[in-house]
Design a protein around this motif. Structure first.
Motif, mmCIF file in Angstrom:
data_model
loop_
_atom_site.group_PDB
_atom_site.id
_atom_site.type_symbol
_atom_site.label_atom_id
_atom_site.label_comp_id
_atom_site.label_asym_id
_atom_site.label_seq_id
_atom_site.Cartn_x
_atom_site.Cartn_y
_atom_site.Cartn_z
ATOM 1 N N MET A 1 20.487 3.944 -12.727
ATOM 2 C CA MET A 1 19.167 4.139 -13.292
ATOM 3 C C MET A 1 18.715 5.560 -12.956
ATOM 4 S SD MET A 1 15.772 1.684 -13.035
ATOM 5 C CE MET A 1 16.709 0.197 -13.226
ATOM 6 N N PRO A 2 18.202 6.298 -13.932
ATOM 7 C CA PRO A 2 17.820 7.692 -13.689
ATOM 8 C C PRO A 2 16.624 7.823 -12.740
ATOM 9 C CG PRO A 2 17.278 7.059 -15.944
ATOM 10 C CD PRO A 2 17.996 5.902 -15.323
ATOM 11 N N ARG A 3 16.612 8.943 -12.041
ATOM 12 C CA ARG A 3 15.491 9.269 -11.157
ATOM 13 C C ARG A 3 14.692 10.410 -11.769
ATOM 14 N NH1 ARG A 3 17.581 10.981 -5.709
ATOM 15 N NH2 ARG A 3 19.104 12.007 -7.016
ATOM 16 N N PHE A 4 13.400 10.408 -11.468
ATOM 17 C CA PHE A 4 12.485 11.426 -11.986
ATOM 18 C C PHE A 4 11.632 11.950 -10.846
ATOM 19 C CE2 PHE A 4 13.574 8.668 -15.441
ATOM 20 C CZ PHE A 4 13.747 9.525 -16.516
ATOM 21 N N ALA A 30 -3.782 -0.039 -4.842
ATOM 22 C CA ALA A 30 -3.268 -1.101 -5.710
ATOM 23 C C ALA A 30 -2.128 -0.583 -6.589
ATOM 24 C CB ALA A 30 -4.393 -1.674 -6.569
ATOM 25 N N LEU A 31 -2.286 0.622 -7.124
ATOM 26 C CA LEU A 31 -1.232 1.199 -7.955
ATOM 27 C C LEU A 31 0.024 1.448 -7.124
ATOM 28 C CD1 LEU A 31 -0.231 2.341 -10.654
ATOM 29 C CD2 LEU A 31 -1.123 4.564 -9.912
ATOM 30 N N PHE A 32 -0.135 2.011 -5.929
ATOM 31 C CA PHE A 32 1.034 2.273 -5.080
ATOM 32 C C PHE A 32 1.726 0.975 -4.688
ATOM 33 C CE2 PHE A 32 0.443 6.800 -3.207
ATOM 34 C CZ PHE A 32 0.411 7.314 -4.498
ATOM 35 N N GLU A 33 0.959 -0.069 -4.449
ATOM 36 C CA GLU A 33 1.569 -1.360 -4.121
ATOM 37 C C GLU A 33 2.351 -1.892 -5.325
ATOM 38 O OE1 GLU A 33 0.359 -5.870 -2.743
ATOM 39 O OE2 GLU A 33 -1.065 -4.247 -2.387
ATOM 40 N N GLU A 34 1.764 -1.794 -6.512
ATOM 41 C CA GLU A 34 2.436 -2.273 -7.719
ATOM 42 C C GLU A 34 3.716 -1.490 -8.006
ATOM 43 O OE1 GLU A 34 1.682 -2.906 -12.505
ATOM 44 O OE2 GLU A 34 0.006 -2.250 -11.252
ATOM 45 N N ILE A 35 3.648 -0.177 -7.926
ATOM 46 C CA ILE A 35 4.818 0.648 -8.241
ATOM 47 C C ILE A 35 5.916 0.459 -7.184
ATOM 48 C CG2 ILE A 35 4.040 2.777 -7.111
ATOM 49 C CD1 ILE A 35 5.128 4.312 -9.532
ATOM 50 N N SER A 36 5.524 0.207 -5.946
ATOM 51 C CA SER A 36 6.508 -0.060 -4.889
ATOM 52 C C SER A 36 7.156 -1.429 -5.087
ATOM 53 C CB SER A 36 5.847 0.019 -3.510
ATOM 54 O OG SER A 36 5.391 1.331 -3.269
ATOM 55 N N MET A 37 6.344 -2.441 -5.397
ATOM 56 C CA MET A 37 6.867 -3.793 -5.627
ATOM 57 C C MET A 37 7.797 -3.829 -6.846
ATOM 58 S SD MET A 37 5.729 -5.709 -3.195
ATOM 59 C CE MET A 37 5.873 -7.386 -3.755
ATOM 60 N N ALA A 38 7.557 -2.967 -7.823
ATOM 61 C CA ALA A 38 8.405 -2.893 -9.012
ATOM 62 C C ALA A 38 9.732 -2.193 -8.713
ATOM 63 C CB ALA A 38 7.667 -2.170 -10.137
ATOM 64 N N GLY A 39 9.863 -1.623 -7.518
ATOM 65 C CA GLY A 39 11.095 -0.926 -7.143
ATOM 66 C C GLY A 39 11.235 0.444 -7.766
ATOM 67 N N VAL A 40 10.140 0.988 -8.272
ATOM 68 C CA VAL A 40 10.161 2.276 -8.965
ATOM 69 C C VAL A 40 9.955 3.440 -8.002
ATOM 70 C CG1 VAL A 40 8.936 3.682 -10.677
ATOM 71 C CG2 VAL A 40 9.423 1.275 -11.153
ATOM 72 N N MET A 41 9.016 3.305 -7.078
ATOM 73 C CA MET A 41 8.677 4.395 -6.155
ATOM 74 C C MET A 41 9.726 4.489 -5.052
ATOM 75 S SD MET A 41 6.311 6.719 -5.346
ATOM 76 C CE MET A 41 4.723 6.171 -5.919
ATOM 77 N N LEU A 42 10.431 5.606 -5.022
ATOM 78 C CA LEU A 42 11.413 5.840 -3.970
ATOM 79 C C LEU A 42 10.815 6.635 -2.820
ATOM 80 C CD1 LEU A 42 14.564 6.695 -6.123
ATOM 81 C CD2 LEU A 42 13.854 4.472 -5.203
ATOM 82 N N GLU A 43 9.904 7.557 -3.152
ATOM 83 C CA GLU A 43 9.277 8.394 -2.131
ATOM 84 C C GLU A 43 8.057 9.072 -2.739
ATOM 85 O OE1 GLU A 43 10.368 12.407 0.427
ATOM 86 O OE2 GLU A 43 11.990 11.135 -0.255
ATOM 87 N N THR A 44 7.041 9.299 -1.912
ATOM 88 C CA THR A 44 5.866 10.043 -2.357
ATOM 89 C C THR A 44 5.187 10.675 -1.157
ATOM 90 O OG1 THR A 44 3.853 9.985 -3.704
ATOM 91 C CG2 THR A 44 4.222 8.114 -2.246
ATOM 92 N N TYR A 80 4.008 15.023 -4.598
ATOM 93 C CA TYR A 80 5.152 14.668 -5.428
ATOM 94 C C TYR A 80 5.461 13.184 -5.274
ATOM 95 C CZ TYR A 80 7.999 14.205 -1.281
ATOM 96 O OH TYR A 80 8.490 13.772 -0.076
ATOM 97 N N ALA A 81 6.253 12.682 -6.191
ATOM 98 C CA ALA A 81 6.800 11.329 -6.089
ATOM 99 C C ALA A 81 8.178 11.358 -6.721
ATOM 100 C CB ALA A 81 5.915 10.321 -6.810
ATOM 101 N N ILE A 82 9.081 10.585 -6.155
ATOM 102 C CA ILE A 82 10.392 10.393 -6.759
ATOM 103 C C ILE A 82 10.430 8.950 -7.240
ATOM 104 C CG2 ILE A 82 12.892 10.362 -6.404
ATOM 105 C CD1 ILE A 82 12.493 12.594 -4.351
ATOM 106 N N LEU A 83 10.651 8.812 -8.547
ATOM 107 C CA LEU A 83 10.628 7.509 -9.198
ATOM 108 C C LEU A 83 12.010 7.183 -9.752
ATOM 109 C CD1 LEU A 83 7.420 8.093 -11.368
ATOM 110 C CD2 LEU A 83 7.539 7.162 -9.048
ATOM 111 N N GLN A 84 12.368 5.916 -9.718
ATOM 112 C CA GLN A 84 13.593 5.454 -10.359
ATOM 113 C C GLN A 84 13.172 4.541 -11.491
ATOM 114 O OE1 GLN A 84 16.417 3.724 -7.695
ATOM 115 N NE2 GLN A 84 18.061 3.938 -9.148
ATOM 116 N N CYS A 85 13.394 4.998 -12.717
ATOM 117 C CA CYS A 85 12.910 4.292 -13.905
ATOM 118 C C CYS A 85 14.056 4.089 -14.887
ATOM 119 C CB CYS A 85 11.815 5.105 -14.587
ATOM 120 S SG CYS A 85 10.390 5.435 -13.528
#
Length: 120
Positions: A1-4, A30-44, A80-85
């Protein structure tokens, strides 16, 4: 899965006067909790002010150093944030949601760039 990489750009001088509205911290949490639970947020992380930074420049075979703040620069990276989407559209949707958490009076830019997996 690509990272951004999501680069949060701000006008550092204007941002110093921004005051969050009463619900900002809760919305962002709430947004950070949601994005973390979705497995998208790798680092911020947020970044320290440019007054604490040093730029290292290479030109003509020589290094030079410039200590901040960098007043000639209107917009700086403030975090910054590193996302895996699954794709860029999903990364842009998370960026959209992140920006909408901020008060309307703020000016924040989110630059979304794919991480070049061949070099990263």
């Amino acid at each position: 899965m690509p990272r951004f990489m999501s680069l949060i750009r701000i006008d550092e001088q204007a941002a110093a006067g921004f005051e969050p509205d009463p619900g900002f911290d809760e919305r962002m949490g709430a947004l950070f909790e949601e994005i973390s639970m979705a497995g998208v947020m790798l680092e911020t992380a947020g970044l320290a002010p440019t007054a604490q930074a040093t730029r290292v420049h290479w030109s003509g075979g020589k290094l030079s150093y410039t200590d901040g703040p960098f007043t000639e620069t209107k917009e700086v990276v403030g975090g910054y944030a590193i996302l895996q989407c699954k794709d860029k559209d999903e990364a842009l949707e998370w960026a959209n949601r992140f920006l909408r958490v901020h008060p309307e009076s703020w000016s924040v830019t989110c630059e979304v760039r794919a991480i070049d997996e061949a070099t990263g």
